[in-house]
Enzyme design. Structure first.
Site, PDB file in Angstrom:
ATOM      1  CB  SER A 105       1.206  15.715  -0.425  1.00 28.45           C
ATOM      2  OG  SER A 105       1.201  15.165  -1.724  1.00 28.45           O
ATOM      3  CD  GLN A 126       5.341  16.547  -2.359  1.00 28.56           C
ATOM      4  OE1 GLN A 126       4.168  16.355  -2.082  1.00 28.56           O
ATOM      5  NE2 GLN A 126       5.882  16.076  -3.473  1.00 28.56           N
ATOM      6  CE1 TYR A 128       6.227  13.336  -5.621  1.00 25.43           C
ATOM      7  CE2 TYR A 128       4.050  14.330  -5.669  1.00 25.43           C
ATOM      8  CZ  TYR A 128       4.933  13.417  -5.142  1.00 25.43           C
ATOM      9  OH  TYR A 128       4.532  12.598  -4.130  1.00 25.43           O
ATOM     10  CB  THR A 154       9.119  14.931  -3.802  1.00 24.95           C
ATOM     11  OG1 THR A 154       8.605  15.363  -2.543  1.00 24.95           O
ATOM     12  CG2 THR A 154       9.366  13.439  -3.764  1.00 24.95           C
ATOM     13  CE  LYS A 250       9.461  13.158   1.644  1.00 21.83           C
ATOM     14  NZ  LYS A 250       8.856  12.313   0.613  1.00 21.83           N
ATOM     15  CG  HIS A 274       8.592   8.352  -1.721  1.00 19.43           C
ATOM     16  ND1 HIS A 274       8.856   9.535  -2.363  1.00 19.43           N
ATOM     17  CD2 HIS A 274       7.222   8.268  -1.688  1.00 19.43           C
ATOM     18  CE1 HIS A 274       7.719  10.123  -2.703  1.00 19.43           C
ATOM     19  NE2 HIS A 274       6.714   9.381  -2.297  1.00 19.43           N
TER      20      HIS A 274
HETATM   21  C1  LIG Z   1       0.627   6.918   2.076  1.00 15.91           C
HETATM   22  C2  LIG Z   1       1.835   7.745   1.780  1.00 15.91           C
HETATM   23  C3  LIG Z   1       1.751   8.765   0.846  1.00 15.91           C
HETATM   24  C4  LIG Z   1       2.882   9.533   0.552  1.00 15.91           C
HETATM   25  N1  LIG Z   1       2.771  10.583  -0.316  1.00 15.91           N
HETATM   26  C5  LIG Z   1       3.836  11.378  -0.533  1.00 15.91           C
HETATM   27  C6  LIG Z   1       3.713  12.539  -1.335  1.00 15.91           C
HETATM   28  O1  LIG Z   1       2.640  12.870  -1.831  1.00 15.91           O
HETATM   29  N2  LIG Z   1       4.837  13.276  -1.534  1.00 15.91           N
HETATM   30  C7  LIG Z   1       6.041  12.954  -0.989  1.00 15.91           C
HETATM   31  O2  LIG Z   1       7.016  13.657  -1.210  1.00 15.91           O
HETATM   32  N3  LIG Z   1       6.164  11.879  -0.204  1.00 15.91           N
HETATM   33  C8  LIG Z   1       5.097  11.102   0.048  1.00 15.91           C
HETATM   34  N4  LIG Z   1       5.221  10.024   0.875  1.00 15.91           N
HETATM   35  C9  LIG Z   1       6.519   9.747   1.534  1.00 15.91           C
HETATM   36  C10 LIG Z   1       6.598  10.491   2.867  1.00 15.91           C
HETATM   37  O3  LIG Z   1       6.688  11.872   2.672  1.00 15.91           O
HETATM   38  C11 LIG Z   1       7.830  10.031   3.653  1.00 15.91           C
HETATM   39  O4  LIG Z   1       8.985  10.161   2.861  1.00 15.91           O
HETATM   40  C12 LIG Z   1       7.738   8.596   4.163  1.00 15.91           C
HETATM   41  O5  LIG Z   1       6.411   8.277   4.495  1.00 15.91           O
HETATM   42  C13 LIG Z   1       8.643   8.406   5.366  1.00 15.91           C
HETATM   43  O6  LIG Z   1       8.631   7.098   5.814  1.00 15.91           O
HETATM   44  P1  LIG Z   1       7.647   6.564   6.973  1.00 15.91           P
HETATM   45  O7  LIG Z   1       6.304   6.395   6.318  1.00 15.91           O
HETATM   46  O8  LIG Z   1       8.265   5.291   7.374  1.00 15.91           O
HETATM   47  O9  LIG Z   1       7.592   7.595   8.050  1.00 15.91           O
HETATM   48  C14 LIG Z   1       4.103   9.256   1.196  1.00 15.91           C
HETATM   49  C15 LIG Z   1       4.171   8.225   2.138  1.00 15.91           C
HETATM   50  C16 LIG Z   1       3.057   7.482   2.451  1.00 15.91           C
HETATM   51  C17 LIG Z   1       3.157   6.404   3.488  1.00 15.91           C
END
Ligand SMILES: Cc1cc2nc3c(=O)[nH]c(=O)nc-3n(C[C@H](O)[C@H](O)[C@H](O)COP(=O)(O)O)c2cc1C
Length: 377
Positions: A105, A126, A128, A154, A250, A274
């Site tokens: 990320s 990844q 934004y 994203t 995404k 997300h």
């Molecule tokens: C703590 C945390 C931080 C996240 N940070 C990002 C991020 O920086 N960029 C992003 O595109 N998605 C981020 N996400 C979303 C994840 O990429 C993903 O879409 C999501 O966690 C999927 O669901 P799950 O946690 O149930 O597996 C984050 C998710 C979590 C739990």
């Protein structure tokens, strides 16, 4: 005894402070969408089939232009390096050892260059759309210099959904020792020593690179000041024109957006809400997967995330048309529980669960998984 991702989650809870655990464990507002992701996956049942030769199950596949040992990847997660020191490096190493992709990320603790220097296998990066488009270009150049194998953009975070646990717990970046969290932190000395007083504690890709950010302490503040709420599909096309490699979009949750994503030049889209951290009240990802796969009609790959905690969950996503699934929370809990070994353990647990699920649904390889392995409601 660690037998499931849930066991790793329980261990994580004991090993890291509450504010960090909750940052991963929680979702936006009332967390309805987050709960739906899991509940709707749970509600699907398999058709058990017997007397099919399943002595040679193969999970090997390919997605986003590369071979993978199974249809699983690690989703980008901000601040992974607060769950374990050097968290992003350990995550990338575990993924490489298990033969699956890792996505770093922009909001990581270890920078692109840190991860590149510490790993052999190419990883995805990844980003934004930021207000400072020059910074997007800089990140693209840095990802190219680090030989990242795909760029993930994203789309679902132009504004941030409020994750109420974070302000309630007083989560700051970098994390600070305060009167409120002193007992919590003191009872986790290993974490405190390695992370709180460790070398890397803040946004490795960003600090010192974008102006006007000194004094910013929370994730919401970072997002509100830096992310571009006015971004539109032309900006996605702009990124497409700047990045010659594989582009993954995404955060698609609607068939119409999936079509627009294909038109903007996506090589893959990720059906994602997300992890329920943005629009509370949005549908679960599994409930919209099939209609998005239909809308895309094979013009790009469709990946899936949201609520994946087991190999059974992966099989359900594949059955409804996903090419592969990504894990966010499952990765972070495993990392917090036991670092690189924990992440490998989570992947191996899911691999075995997926293998057994395929066998008991009478399916010899992941390519043969389809809607027929699920019972119709
Ligand atoms: C703590 C945390 C931080 C996240 N940070 C990002 C991020 O920086 N960029 C992003 O595109 N998605 C981020 N996400 C979303 C994840 O990429 C993903 O879409 C999501 O966690 C999927 O669901 P799950 O946690 O149930 O597996 C984050 C998710 C979590 C739990």
């Amino acid at each position: 005894m660690i037998l499931s991702v849930e066991d790793l989650r329980e261990l994580a809870k004991r090993r890291i402070p509450r504010a960090i655990f909750d940052y991963a464990d929680g979702g936006a507002y009332e967390e309805r969408t987050m709960r739906r992701n899991s509940a709707d996956l749970d509600a699907l049942s398999f058709r058990q089939r017997v007397m099919v030769d399943v002595s040679n199950i193969s999970l090997a596949t390919s997605f986003v232009g590369a071979a993978a040992s199974m249809p699983l990847g690690i989703a980008p997660t901000g601040l992974a390096g607060l769950f374990h020191a050097d968290g992003e490096i350990l995550g990338a190493r575990a993924a490489a050892a298990c033969g699956i992709p890792f996505c770093l990320s922009t909001m990581s603790i270890c920078s692109i260059e840190d991860v590149r220097a510490a790993t052999q296998q190419p990883f995805w990066f990844q980003q934004y759309l930021m207000k400072d488009r020059g910074f997007n270009q800089e990140l693209i150049d840095r990802a190219a210099a680090a030989q990242c194998s795909a760029l993930m953009l994203t789309l679902d975070l132009q504004v941030i959904g409020e994750r109420r646990r974070d302000p309630r717990n007083g989560l700051t970046i970098p994390p600070r020792l305060t009167l409120r969290n002193a007992v919590d932190v003191a009872s986790r000395p290993t974490w405190a020593l390695r992370v709180l007083f460790g070398k890397r504690r803040t946004f490795g890709n960003l600090v010192g690179r974008i102006g006007g950010t000194s004094g910013i302490r929370t994730l919401a503040e970072w997002t509100n000041t830096q992310f571009d709420a006015s971004a539109n599909w032309r900006d996605v096309e702009w990124v497409r024109s700047r990045w010659p490699g594989k582009l993954i979009l995404k955060g698609v949750l609607d068939a119409e957006d999936a079509r627009l994503g294909v038109a903007a030049g996506a090589d893959a889209i990720v059906v994602s809400n997300h992890g329920g951290r943005q629009l509370d009240g949005a549908p679960s990802t599994i409930s919209v997967l099939q209609e998005i796969v239909d809308a895309v009609g094979g013009r790009c790959e469709v990946l899936f995330d949201g609520g994946i905690r087991s190999g059974q969950d992966i099989a359900k996503a594949l059955a409804l048309g996903a090419r592969g699934a990504l894990i966010g929370k499952s990765f972070l809990f495993a990392l917090a529980a036991a670092g690189e070994a924990g992440v490998r353990k989570a992947i191996e647990i899911m691999r075995n669960e997926l293998r057994v699920t395929l066998a008991l649904t009478g399916t010899a390889n992941v390519g043969a998984v389809g809607p027929h392995i699920l019972r119709r409601p």
